[in-house]
Write an enzyme that holds these catalytic residues in place. Structure first.
Site, PDB file in Angstrom:
ATOM      1  N   LYS A 105      28.552  53.149  28.548  1.00 28.07           N
ATOM      2  CA  LYS A 105      29.657  52.241  28.878  1.00 28.07           C
ATOM      3  C   LYS A 105      30.451  52.797  30.062  1.00 28.07           C
ATOM      4  CE  LYS A 105      32.359  54.547  25.339  1.00 28.07           C
ATOM      5  NZ  LYS A 105      32.692  54.556  23.920  1.00 28.07           N
ATOM      6  N   MET A 162      47.927  58.129  48.248  1.00 25.25           N
ATOM      7  CA  MET A 162      46.922  57.162  47.811  1.00 25.25           C
ATOM      8  C   MET A 162      45.508  57.615  48.180  1.00 25.25           C
ATOM      9  SD  MET A 162      46.545  53.123  48.757  1.00 25.25           S
ATOM     10  CE  MET A 162      48.172  52.678  48.213  1.00 25.25           C
ATOM     11  N   TYR A 207      55.095  62.730  51.018  1.00 28.82           N
ATOM     12  CA  TYR A 207      56.093  61.730  50.632  1.00 28.82           C
ATOM     13  C   TYR A 207      57.231  62.331  49.839  1.00 28.82           C
ATOM     14  CZ  TYR A 207      53.119  57.753  51.938  1.00 28.82           C
ATOM     15  OH  TYR A 207      52.385  56.834  52.609  1.00 28.82           O
ATOM     16  N   ARG A 259      40.563  49.707  15.061  1.00 27.68           N
ATOM     17  CA  ARG A 259      40.416  49.139  16.398  1.00 27.68           C
ATOM     18  C   ARG A 259      39.657  47.819  16.231  1.00 27.68           C
ATOM     19  NH1 ARG A 259      37.731  52.916  21.034  1.00 27.68           N
ATOM     20  NH2 ARG A 259      35.832  52.425  19.890  1.00 27.68           N
TER      21      ARG A 259
HETATM   22  C1  LIG Z   1      32.449  55.633  23.247  1.00 21.49           C
HETATM   23  C2  LIG Z   1      31.904  55.519  21.900  1.00 21.49           C
HETATM   24  C3  LIG Z   1      31.086  56.511  21.372  1.00 21.49           C
HETATM   25  C4  LIG Z   1      30.799  57.818  22.053  1.00 21.49           C
HETATM   26  O1  LIG Z   1      31.860  58.706  21.832  1.00 21.49           O
HETATM   27  P1  LIG Z   1      31.794  60.207  22.457  1.00 21.49           P
HETATM   28  O2  LIG Z   1      32.978  60.884  21.894  1.00 21.49           O
HETATM   29  O3  LIG Z   1      31.873  60.045  23.923  1.00 21.49           O
HETATM   30  O4  LIG Z   1      30.517  60.758  22.003  1.00 21.49           O
HETATM   31  C5  LIG Z   1      30.498  56.292  20.142  1.00 21.49           C
HETATM   32  N1  LIG Z   1      30.742  55.153  19.465  1.00 21.49           N
HETATM   33  C6  LIG Z   1      31.551  54.179  19.928  1.00 21.49           C
HETATM   34  C7  LIG Z   1      31.774  52.963  19.114  1.00 21.49           C
HETATM   35  C8  LIG Z   1      32.172  54.331  21.158  1.00 21.49           C
HETATM   36  O5  LIG Z   1      32.964  53.382  21.613  1.00 21.49           O
END
Ligand SMILES: *Cc1c(COP(=O)(O)O)cnc(C)c1O
Length: 830
Positions: A499, A774, A725, A597
């Site tokens: 991701k 920046m 700055y 979540r």
């Molecule tokens: C990002 C994520 C992971 C991986 O977590 P790490 O700590 O980077 O290994 C595993 N499961 C879900 C649902 C995630 O969103």
């Protein structure tokens, strides 16, 4: 020439099935690297996590007919492979060793064997540079120096070769004596000893003694006597082990009497003059390097040349022309949406094959061009050489070949099966025609011997951009993947989290690599990310964690598997699939066990089970949950609570749904901290990218990403003057300030302003002065010897992304994923 039956005799195999005898030219250990099926013998090696015989079907279907298998291969399976030869042995790796040791014995040529902790590959390559005028040399491709790399390297020896140079690396006791039998070196080099890779050894002495086993039959051993451990071990080895043999110690030393006694080492800006006493004369040579490691490597080479009685004059001339050994294969963005791989390591058929493998991992463009120079010193006749290359190129689906050099140009005929071919007699010739050759939306591999200076071509092809780059070491990703795989209980699958652009490290490039290494699943956050991967040729199953209604159609179009996390979403997707007339669509069920979540709650399970059990719309691929604090000992009770609740949910769903699915809950930290939670699959995220907040695990990982920039200007600032700055940075004394090409728009946090953050320049950590801007940041480089244009490391091996995140009061995840897309990514393999 070997045949299946001659090999059966050499490796003392049982015939499990004997069919017609074949000529064997190629040894194959990795099914992905198949080139010439009819002349290949496949060794089905068994390792901790791989079972070579699983690949036999695939290879047989591709035309391979000769196999070495172990006793686990069942006799009953044979009926499925009519016409094939099966040689059965106790241990396929040992059989490979036997065969290659036998092969080595057939050649009575000098062979240099190199071992030690560091510098093996450089010394080997430099010796090649220094000696290829006198000898036709065979050597390991890259650093193929392991229990399987060495046999593959030695197998290349043919009757044209007049010198072998092989390096050997070991990671545990007992390995070196096996490699010695295969290499049988006549000249030995012990480069040095370091602390690295000590894992398998009790202590440094044992490590040295194990390595010395490479030299039990050499006529000479070249080594530096300045490390007391090494010196003592070698002296003992000479008296106790080699006692009475025809064995010479060729030592060099900066401190004591030695065969080559170094009198002085004088460094100037970019060269080093080394003066030494040899056979009662003072001799010297100049090396075009100034770092200590290069000087040590060069002196080791010098000793070999002296031992081979090359004249002092010639040695001096050649040493001066030693060149850097570029061991990386880099993937860069080029003009017109091309991807460029520039491999200037060396142009021989083995390194060409390695580079082509790297090329075929790249799925992002369907079109592939190879720009190839003449191949020098192959030890084969020209016609055979280029015919073999043509066959390989056809195998690897090269659409276009651009051949550069007089030799390859003469061989047009043999390449007639490649769809498009162009030939030029020289690099200059090519440059003049450059604009008539269109390069567009393709992957281009550049592979040229040094004299052809292909860097001129890469300059033409590469995109010029902002000089801040994120370098991604693909070998390190592979290494880290293997480290976690080693932690897995047998049979556990692995989902790799890619991701957010693979945690900032790149999208399809990382996914390509993971696909090549056969991970089981990929996961992305949003549908768009999955679509990008599909477009780049990723065929692995992909889970999408946060799909929404508007993306249902692309999910289905690109065969992406959504996570279902609520009844609302479930019924929306169900409606969509029903309307589209789709059934059994793969989905993943997310359960909230305490993260709060996304996900179904434990009390939803009965209702959920009924919906899933009665629906033929969905096929549940997996059920999973996410741990909130798997990395932290203080929350282990909570983690156990989450786990138990998850197991209850899984049990309930399993009993109701009526078919099996995967259960998974472990992320990076849980993989090794909570082994019992690995279940059917683990989800590996940040660990893949080289970060684990468990220190023992962290030590086993390799650094993946290096963020680098350059100095655009250096200024002198007087005491009391301000920098940047809001005039926040005030020089306390007369100072030197370097402005570097990175700012918060690139993802360098503004929280690192005013001395909070540091960067690595010219061998030191220097503080940020003033506010981060920046696009730029100013550093206090007072007292350092650096220049405009010099490289600056923002994070990487020397300065970890973890340190940076601590300074910025955040976590490595945020720093990595925050690096903006305008920062060019460069991928490389070592
Ligand atoms: C990002 C994520 C992971 C991986 O977590 P790490 O700590 O980077 O290994 C595993 N499961 C879900 C649902 C995630 O969103």
């Amino acid at each position: 020439m070997y045949t299946t039956s001659s090999i059966a005799g050499i490796i003392k195999a049982n015939w499990l099935q004997q069919s017609s005898d074949a000529t064997i030219e190629h040894i194959l250990l990795d099914s992905r690297k198949l080139l010439f099926p009819d002349k290949t013998l496949f060794f089905a090696l068994n390792g901790e996590r791989r079972n070579g015989s699983l690949f036999i079907r695939e290879l047989y279907d591709k035309g391979v007919m000769n196999f070495v298998v172990e006793e686990d291969f069942s006799e009953n399976a044979i009926i499925n492979f009519p016409g094939a030869n099966f040689l059965q042995v106790k241990n396929a790796l040992q059989a490979l060793h036997l065969l290659t040791a036998y092969h080595r014995k057939a050649f009575n040529i000098p062979v240099i064997g190199i071992t030690g902790s560091n510098g093996k590959t450089i010394v080997k390559e430099w010796l090649y540079q220094l000696l290829h005028d006198e000898y036709t040399i065979v050597r390991n491709p890259k650093s193929y120096n392991s229990q399987i790399g060495v046999p593959l390297s030695v197998w290349q020896i043919n009757s044209q070769h007049t010198l072998g140079i092989f390096e050997a690396g070991i990671s545990q006791p007992d390995e070196m004596q096996r490699l010695e039998k295969i290499i049988e070196p006549t000249i030995g080099i012990f480069t040095n000893i370091g602390q690295a890779h000590s894992e398998g050894f009790l202590n440094i002495r044992q490590k040295i003694n194990e390595k010395l086993k490479l030299f039990i039959n050499t006529g000479v051993l070249i080594y530096c006597a300045d490390n007391p451990d090494v010196n003592e071990a070698i002296t003992t080895f000479a008296t106790n082990v080699r006692n009475g043999d025809a064995f010479t110690l060729f030592s060099w030393s900066k401190k004591n009497q030695a065969t080559l006694q170094i009198l002085s080492v004088e460094k100037n800006e970019d060269q080093t003059l080394v003066t030494a006493n040899y056979q009662e004369a003072v001799i010297n040579c100049v090396i075009p390097f100034v770092d200590d490691a290069s000087i040590e490597n060069a002196i080791n080479c010098w000793c070999v040349l002296l031992y081979l009685k090359i004249g002092h004059q010639l040695i001096a001339e050649r040493m001066l022309h030693l060149r850097n050994v570029e061991m990386r294969l880099e993937l860069k963005q080029g003009m017109n949406n091309c991807s460029i791989i520039n491999d200037s390591y060396s142009a021989d058929i083995n390194s060409l094959t390695i580079a082509l493998d790297f090329l075929s991992q790249q799925q992002q463009h369907s079109s592939r061009t190879l720009i190839l120079s003449d191949i020098l010193q192959s030890g084969k006749n020209v016609k055979d050489l280029y015919s073999d290359i043509a066959a390989i190129l056809q195998q690897k689906n090269i659409n276009r070949l651009i051949g550069i050099g007089p030799e390859i140009s003469k061989q047009k005929e043999v390449f007639k099966n490649i769809p498009n071919c162009f030939f030029f007699s020289s690099t200059n010739d090519f440059k003049q025609q450059f604009h008539s050759l269109h390069f567009y939306n393709e992957t281009i591999l550049l592979k040229g011997a040094r004299v052809f200076e292909f860097e001129q071509i890469s300059h033409l092809l590469e995109q010029k951009v902002h000089q801040t780059v994120l370098e991604i070491n693909l070998n390190a990703v592979t290494h880290n993947l293997k480290e976690y795989q080693q932690q897995l209980n047998p049979g556990v699958k692995l989902m790799a989290m890619v991701k957010a652009f693979s945690y900032g490290s790149g999208g399809f490039e990382i996914a390509n690599l993971l696909q090549f290494h056969k991970v089981d699943y990929l996961a992305v956050a949003y549908a768009d990310e999955g679509v990008e991967l599909r477009k780049a040729g990723i065929t692995l199953p992909i889970m999408v964690m946060n799909a929404e209604e508007t993306t249902f159609d692309v999910l289905v179009q690109y065969n992406l598997e959504p996570e279902l996390f609520s009844f609302n979403m479930l019924s929306l997707f169900q409606d969509y699939l029903e309307k589209s007339g789709i059934s059994y669509y793969p989905v993943h069920i997310k359960i909230d066990t305490g993260m709060h979540r996304l996900g179904f709650e434990q009390q939803d399970m009965e209702r959920l089970a009924i919906v899933l059990a009665t629906s033929s719309i969905f096929k549940v691929q997996s059920v999973f949950s996410h741990l909130a604090a798997s990395d932290s000992a203080s929350h282990d009770d909570f983690t156990q609570l989450q786990f138990r609740s998850f197991m209850q949910c899984c049990d309930l769903l399993k009993s109701k749904i009526g078919y099996s699915f995967l259960c998974h809950i472990a992320n990076t930290s849980a993989i090794h901290r909570h082994k019992e939670m690995q279940l059917d699959m683990v989800r590996l995220g940040i660990g893949l990218y080289g970060v684990d907040n468990n220190s023992s695990m962290q030590q086993r990982l390799k650094n993946v990403t290096t963020l680098k920039t350059t100095i655009s200007q250096i200024k002198k600032v007087k005491a009391g003057e301000s920098v940047g700055y809001s005039r926040k940075g005030v020089a306390v004394k007369d100072s030197a300030i370097a402005t570097v090409r990175i700012g918060y728009a690139d993802g360098y946090p503004r929280a690192l302003s005013n001395g909070v953050g540091k960067m690595w320049v010219g061998g030191s950590l220097v503080p940020v002065i003033g506010n981060v801007c920046m696009d730029m940041t100013m550093l206090d480089i007072t007292g350092l010897n650096v220049e405009e244009g010099d490289d600056v490391v923002v994070f990487g091996e020397v300065l970890s992304v973890n340190d940076l995140s601590v300074w910025a009061d955040t976590i490595p995840y945020e720093i990595l994923t925050g690096i903006s897309q305008r920062v060019k990514r460069v991928y490389y393999e070592e």
